[in-house]
Design an enzyme around this catalytic site. Sequence first.
Site, PDB file in Angstrom:
ATOM      1  N   ASP A 120      11.164   1.921  -9.604  1.00 57.18           N
ATOM      2  CA  ASP A 120      11.836   1.542 -10.857  1.00 57.18           C
ATOM      3  C   ASP A 120      10.891   1.096 -11.966  1.00 57.18           C
ATOM      4  O   ASP A 120      11.253   1.079 -13.129  1.00 57.18           O
ATOM      5  CB  ASP A 120      12.850   0.412 -10.582  1.00 57.18           C
ATOM      6  CG  ASP A 120      12.228  -0.781  -9.876  1.00 57.18           C
ATOM      7  OD1 ASP A 120      11.023  -0.736  -9.578  1.00 57.18           O
ATOM      8  OD2 ASP A 120      12.946  -1.764  -9.610  1.00 57.18           O
ATOM      9  N   HIS A 121       9.654   0.737 -11.621  1.00 58.52           N
ATOM     10  CA  HIS A 121       8.732   0.220 -12.635  1.00 58.52           C
ATOM     11  C   HIS A 121       7.855   1.330 -13.231  1.00 58.52           C
ATOM     12  O   HIS A 121       7.748   1.469 -14.435  1.00 58.52           O
ATOM     13  CB  HIS A 121       7.786  -0.824 -12.028  1.00 58.52           C
ATOM     14  CG  HIS A 121       8.389  -2.169 -11.796  1.00 58.52           C
ATOM     15  ND1 HIS A 121       9.431  -2.376 -10.937  1.00 58.52           N
ATOM     16  CD2 HIS A 121       8.071  -3.394 -12.288  1.00 58.52           C
ATOM     17  CE1 HIS A 121       9.731  -3.660 -10.921  1.00 58.52           C
ATOM     18  NE2 HIS A 121       8.922  -4.300 -11.739  1.00 58.52           N
TER      19      HIS A 121
ATOM     20  N   ASP B 106       8.820  -8.979  -5.616  1.00 56.57           N
ATOM     21  CA  ASP B 106       9.074  -9.054  -7.046  1.00 56.57           C
ATOM     22  C   ASP B 106       9.664 -10.427  -7.316  1.00 56.57           C
ATOM     23  O   ASP B 106      10.543 -10.890  -6.583  1.00 56.57           O
ATOM     24  CB  ASP B 106      10.050  -7.965  -7.492  1.00 56.57           C
ATOM     25  CG  ASP B 106      10.067  -7.856  -9.006  1.00 56.57           C
ATOM     26  OD1 ASP B 106       9.412  -6.955  -9.549  1.00 56.57           O
ATOM     27  OD2 ASP B 106      10.714  -8.715  -9.645  1.00 56.57           O
TER      28      ASP B 106
ATOM     29  N   ARG C  52      11.208 -12.286 -19.829  1.00 54.85           N
ATOM     30  CA  ARG C  52       9.844 -12.768 -20.099  1.00 54.85           C
ATOM     31  C   ARG C  52       9.378 -12.328 -21.474  1.00 54.85           C
ATOM     32  O   ARG C  52       9.626 -11.183 -21.868  1.00 54.85           O
ATOM     33  CB  ARG C  52       8.862 -12.218 -19.058  1.00 54.85           C
ATOM     34  CG  ARG C  52       9.103 -12.835 -17.722  1.00 54.85           C
ATOM     35  CD  ARG C  52       8.048 -12.496 -16.694  1.00 54.85           C
ATOM     36  NE  ARG C  52       8.342 -13.300 -15.533  1.00 54.85           N
ATOM     37  CZ  ARG C  52       8.270 -12.879 -14.266  1.00 54.85           C
ATOM     38  NH1 ARG C  52       7.853 -11.659 -14.009  1.00 54.85           N
ATOM     39  NH2 ARG C  52       8.582 -13.684 -13.281  1.00 54.85           N
TER      40      ARG C  52
ATOM     41  N   SER D  31       5.093 -13.284 -12.570  1.00 54.22           N
ATOM     42  CA  SER D  31       5.387 -12.259 -11.567  1.00 54.22           C
ATOM     43  C   SER D  31       4.836 -12.592 -10.191  1.00 54.22           C
ATOM     44  O   SER D  31       4.052 -13.516 -10.010  1.00 54.22           O
ATOM     45  CB  SER D  31       4.800 -10.930 -12.022  1.00 54.22           C
ATOM     46  OG  SER D  31       3.433 -10.883 -11.665  1.00 54.22           O
TER      47      SER D  31
ATOM     48  N   ARG E 115       3.088 -10.272  -8.644  1.00 55.36           N
ATOM     49  CA  ARG E 115       2.082  -9.221  -8.410  1.00 55.36           C
ATOM     50  C   ARG E 115       0.838  -9.785  -7.727  1.00 55.36           C
ATOM     51  O   ARG E 115       0.146 -10.636  -8.263  1.00 55.36           O
ATOM     52  CB  ARG E 115       1.736  -8.504  -9.724  1.00 55.36           C
ATOM     53  CG  ARG E 115       1.023  -9.325 -10.761  1.00 55.36           C
ATOM     54  CD  ARG E 115       0.928  -8.579 -12.087  1.00 55.36           C
ATOM     55  NE  ARG E 115       2.255  -8.414 -12.676  1.00 55.36           N
ATOM     56  CZ  ARG E 115       2.503  -8.368 -13.979  1.00 55.36           C
ATOM     57  NH1 ARG E 115       1.511  -8.439 -14.848  1.00 55.36           N
ATOM     58  NH2 ARG E 115       3.735  -8.229 -14.446  1.00 55.36           N
TER      59      ARG E 115
HETATM   60  C1  MIC Z   1       7.513  -8.423 -13.770  1.00 58.63           C
HETATM   61  O1  MIC Z   1       8.634  -8.576 -14.239  1.00 58.63           O
HETATM   62  O2  MIC Z   1       6.510  -9.002 -14.203  1.00 58.63           O
HETATM   63  C2  MIC Z   1       7.351  -7.494 -12.585  1.00 58.63           C
HETATM   64  C3  MIC Z   1       6.606  -6.312 -13.061  1.00 58.63           C
HETATM   65  O3  MIC Z   1       8.605  -7.070 -12.131  1.00 58.63           O
HETATM   66  C4  MIC Z   1       6.606  -8.253 -11.487  1.00 58.63           C
HETATM   67  C5  MIC Z   1       6.183  -7.440 -10.359  1.00 58.63           C
HETATM   68  C6  MIC Z   1       4.959  -6.638 -10.626  1.00 58.63           C
HETATM   69  O4  MIC Z   1       4.069  -7.085 -11.330  1.00 58.63           O
HETATM   70  O5  MIC Z   1       4.885  -5.540 -10.079  1.00 58.63           O
HETATM   71  C7  MIC Z   1       7.390  -9.452 -10.936  1.00 58.63           C
HETATM   72  O6  MIC Z   1       8.205 -10.012 -11.596  1.00 58.63           O
HETATM   73  O7  MIC Z   1       7.088  -9.893  -9.798  1.00 58.63           O
HETATM   74 FE1  SF4 Z   2      11.631  -4.890 -13.884  1.00 57.54          FE
HETATM   75 FE2  SF4 Z   2      10.361  -7.221 -13.648  1.00 57.54          FE
HETATM   76 FE3  SF4 Z   2      11.488  -6.495 -15.945  1.00 57.54          FE
HETATM   77 FE4  SF4 Z   2      13.015  -7.122 -13.921  1.00 57.54          FE
HETATM   78  S1  SF4 Z   2      11.614  -8.496 -14.977  1.00 57.54           S
HETATM   79  S2  SF4 Z   2      13.289  -5.384 -15.279  1.00 57.54           S
HETATM   80  S3  SF4 Z   2      11.854  -6.330 -12.200  1.00 57.54           S
HETATM   81  S4  SF4 Z   2       9.773  -5.499 -14.933  1.00 57.54           S
END
Ligand code: MIC
Ligand code: SF4
Length: 645
Positions: free
Chosen positions: A64-65, A119, A379, A535, A537
């Site tokens: 999805d990313h 995530d 965010r 996140s 990550r």
């Molecule tokens: C995000 O919203 O920052 C992400 C991308 O979903 C991350 C995960 C990632 O960095 O792959 C998260 O929230 O954990």
């Molecule tokens: Fe995707 Fe992270 Fe954004 Fe949610 S917050 S939509 S999981 S990138």
Amino acid sequence: MGLNITRKIIKSHLISGEMKAGEEIAIKIDQTLTQDATGTMAYLQFEALGIPKVKTELSVSYADHNMLQSSFENADDHRFLQTAAAKYGIYFSKPGNGICHQVHLERFAVPGKTLLGSDSHTPTAGGLGMLAIGAGGLDVAVAMGGGPFYLKMPKVVLVKLSGKLNPWVTSKDVILELLRRLTVKGGTGKIMEYGGDGVKTLSATERATITNMGAELGATTSIFPSDENTKRYMIAQKRGEDWIPLEAEPDAECDEIVEINLSELEPLIAKPHNPDNVSMVKDIAGLKVQQVCVGSCTNSSYMELMTVAAMLKGKSVHPDVSMVVSPGSKQVLEMIAKNDALTDIIKAGARILESACGPCIGMGQAPETNAISLRTFNRNFEGRSGTISANVYLCSPETAVASALAGVITDPRDVGERIEIEMYEKFCINDNMIIPPLGDRERAKVEIIRGPNIKPLPIGKEISEVYSGEVLLKVSNNISTDHIMPAGAKILPLRSNIPAISEYVFSMVDSDFSKRAKEKGGGIVIGGENYGQGSSREHAALAPMYLGLKVVIVKSFARIHLANLINFGILPLSFSNVDDYDKIDQGDQLEFSDLKKHIKIGEPVVLKNKTKNIEILCNYTLSERQKNILFAGGLLQFTKGAKNL
Ligand code: MIC
Ligand code: SF4
């Protein structure tokens, strides 16, 4: 004393430890989820554990990313994920099927069960009464292998809701109010458990918006009771048989109480560049807007997009505004297509994106220079949108649409009468983009396909008795993992290639970081409060580890990042006296001696600042298990070496 919901679920999943706030506990994990940006590493790590099939009740791999396919990398990673899922007995949700958290809520979340996801917004499933926690990919790999998840027993905060939301005020405003009051570190070490009379006024997806964005409080997770509204949602998803009621016992106690009267809330908005920088929409109304994005795992459910469509019907998006809509899942998209709501959105002049994270993680739709971008996301860290000079505001879909129509930030209450949307009775169930696990015989025949973007996993080194290194970087409070390891269209495709992605570590803060770290053979980073917020990550630990980062010294850490540092063998220290932060500068030479000796017996570590000729005391909060992980050079080595599964 009776049990609250959190303690009920933890008690029924407890493997070791005592349910005393702050103590390390281990819990059994029923379900796991991964997404494509964290998933490739998680499955490489699972592979390294040498286990033939996942041991959870259910594991799902989502794509999805990494959806922009401007070259081969993302497509290769998706094929790797699909074949790895087939090999190890995992559901695979194909690219286009939707955002992991929205789809998990729709198709898999179960009240009373535990979910560990790679995530940070995994707590979305808490909206259905599931104990759903975000973690690094390696922790998820270990859980898929049947290992427990270790965490510090959190304090439980009862968020007591009373009253009922007024027209145009939404569940997004509830979580923004909590962020306003408690800040982005207010939930650290805590689980936010919702209760009170106001709960029954919120639908399952409204609750999921709140638990989703509980991640921004730094909370371990957030959870709602499972009641008639939960049941209604699950029946509408044809999963009524998975529903169980779940509520706190009448005499249950919590560690803290926060009260919110829903009737008193007004539309709120988080201003740049942190989700807790909240003000009333009416106080900044009139500010010209260049971009409006509706979507993300926070606000892209069926009811929300129906509201968006109803508000846009027969109107036009302001000529100076670019409005984009990304539905949370194929189910949502299919339903709004079927009932023509999508036509209203298209007619009004909104741009339709596929069901994925998209602009939320900077995968396209970077705003113009100096733009004001209103997003229904969770965010708004500087640069996350892909445009460093952009100013991102976070708000409800209602505020977003009102502003897209007017061209300026607009309080939705100024739009007129609230349009009532009919509640769902039946969702459109079509799981043809979810590939179920194979039988054992077919699994044995599967070959995992690895494109050239997938590079071997780097392995951490044990910490040594004496360590000396240079301070490579000093940063301030609330540094997010988006600062440490940025995402976006250029960098995300490199998630499976640590040597390549490590070039971008801290690139938004200091473009020379990676080069300097390599020249100096690694070193130390100094940070302020809530270091590593945001996140899950693990690349924010893994890539710095690859560059030789050995120690991070801060005022305080965010939960998931702290665990990720330990998992990859980077020593996380905090200042015994926070004022000592001022006694270290970038470029200083630091030295530690008897490191392992001190840590083994639990004594503070003495750090010698050789440049300034002073000594500074550093602390750590490491369980015995975490110390052994660090001594082994990381969780993978620890788990394999000691057969700790
Ligand atoms: C995000 O919203 O920052 C992400 C991308 O979903 C991350 C995960 C990632 O960095 O792959 C998260 O929230 O954990
Ligand atoms: Fe995707 Fe992270 Fe954004 Fe949610 S917050 S939509 S999981 S990138």
